[in-house]
Scaffold this active site. Sequence first.
Site, mmCIF file in Angstrom:
data_model
loop_
_atom_site.group_PDB
_atom_site.id
_atom_site.type_symbol
_atom_site.label_atom_id
_atom_site.label_comp_id
_atom_site.label_asym_id
_atom_site.label_seq_id
_atom_site.Cartn_x
_atom_site.Cartn_y
_atom_site.Cartn_z
ATOM 1 C CB THR A 31 49.122 42.610 4.036
ATOM 2 O OG1 THR A 31 48.898 42.684 5.455
ATOM 3 C CG2 THR A 31 50.294 43.505 3.673
ATOM 4 C CG ASP A 38 35.974 48.864 10.626
ATOM 5 O OD1 ASP A 38 35.758 48.518 11.804
ATOM 6 O OD2 ASP A 38 37.105 48.858 10.113
ATOM 7 C CG ASP A 46 36.231 52.116 12.488
ATOM 8 O OD1 ASP A 46 36.969 52.120 13.492
ATOM 9 O OD2 ASP A 46 36.657 52.186 11.325
HETATM 10 C C1 PRP Z 1 37.791 43.097 11.847
HETATM 11 C C2 PRP Z 1 36.780 42.123 12.419
HETATM 12 C C3 PRP Z 1 37.532 40.824 12.426
HETATM 13 C C4 PRP Z 1 38.392 40.942 11.193
HETATM 14 C C5 PRP Z 1 37.789 40.125 10.092
HETATM 15 O O1 PRP Z 1 38.691 43.474 12.836
HETATM 16 O O2 PRP Z 1 36.282 42.485 13.673
HETATM 17 O O3 PRP Z 1 38.316 40.625 13.569
HETATM 18 O O4 PRP Z 1 38.404 42.338 10.818
HETATM 19 O O5 PRP Z 1 38.608 40.110 8.982
HETATM 20 P P1 PRP Z 1 39.363 38.807 8.488
HETATM 21 O O6 PRP Z 1 38.374 37.681 8.535
HETATM 22 O O7 PRP Z 1 39.765 39.165 7.098
HETATM 23 O O8 PRP Z 1 40.550 38.573 9.382
HETATM 24 P P2 PRP Z 1 39.804 44.629 12.629
HETATM 25 O O9 PRP Z 1 41.085 44.031 12.188
HETATM 26 O O10 PRP Z 1 39.236 45.709 11.763
HETATM 27 O O11 PRP Z 1 40.037 45.138 14.101
HETATM 28 P P3 PRP Z 1 39.022 45.863 15.115
HETATM 29 O O12 PRP Z 1 38.037 44.833 15.595
HETATM 30 O O13 PRP Z 1 39.932 46.346 16.191
HETATM 31 O O14 PRP Z 1 38.353 46.996 14.382
HETATM 32 N N1 URA Z 2 36.078 43.675 9.153
HETATM 33 C C1 URA Z 2 34.968 44.439 9.282
HETATM 34 O O1 URA Z 2 34.757 45.079 10.343
HETATM 35 N N2 URA Z 2 34.105 44.479 8.250
HETATM 36 C C2 URA Z 2 34.288 43.801 7.107
HETATM 37 O O2 URA Z 2 33.447 43.878 6.199
HETATM 38 C C3 URA Z 2 35.460 43.012 6.990
HETATM 39 C C4 URA Z 2 36.332 42.964 8.031
#
Ligand code: PRP
Ligand code: URA
Length: 207
Positions: free
Chosen positions: A106, A198, A201
Amino acid sequence: MSTTILNHPLITHKLTQMRNKDTKTKDFKQNLDEIAGLMAYEVCRDLPMKKVEIETPICKTISHELLNDIVLVPILRAGLGLVNGINNLIPTAKVGFVGIYRDEKTLIPHEYFAKFPENLDTSVNLVLDPMLATGGSAIAAIDIIKKRGAKIIKLVCLVAAPEGVKAVEKAHPDVDIYLAALDEKLNEKGYIVPGLGDAGDRIFGTK
Ligand code: PRP
Ligand code: URA
């Protein structure tokens, strides 16, 4: 307020290393660390100062110090990757944490942790996240610290999609945004194109 793209050659060069899919965790993190320091220098350029009277070994003089405390607010997990580089430049900075993950399907952000130092209301609060995609996570993090009284807020991200910038500007027009790059778009899975994949990751080696 304003959106600034810090396209300095050193920042762009390091970001190119990070974008490369063949760059391994160690180099990815080191480049992120270095970019964070370079960005902090510019993000802090207009911080308010106060006059202080000091005594040098030679004489008394009036000089200047930062007026406000600085609080770093990394959005867990990936935002953690920006803390060291900024802390090296601002060792007196306090650190608050907000844990948010976005649902892979989502793309809705979910908060799972929050812990902040006192006096967010009188501090300059730097919200940190390498990625600004839909903007949902950054908007949620800013909502959370505003509820705790934060007034001066700057959002520091490496790579953004135009959709995310627009969403943050609309939800929080009082927040300055600083980016190392503004990319083309989001893909159908909500990833930034061309982006760097990501970020969490790649920083923590989880994939
Ligand atoms: C990623 C990133 C941001 C978010 C950006 O985090 O580090 O926090 O996605 O996406 P948005 O602008 O659409 O909200 P993620 O949810 O993958 O978590 P993580 O940092 O634990 O990997
Ligand atoms: N979060 C990430 O880590 N990478 C993207 O490209 C978008 C959201």
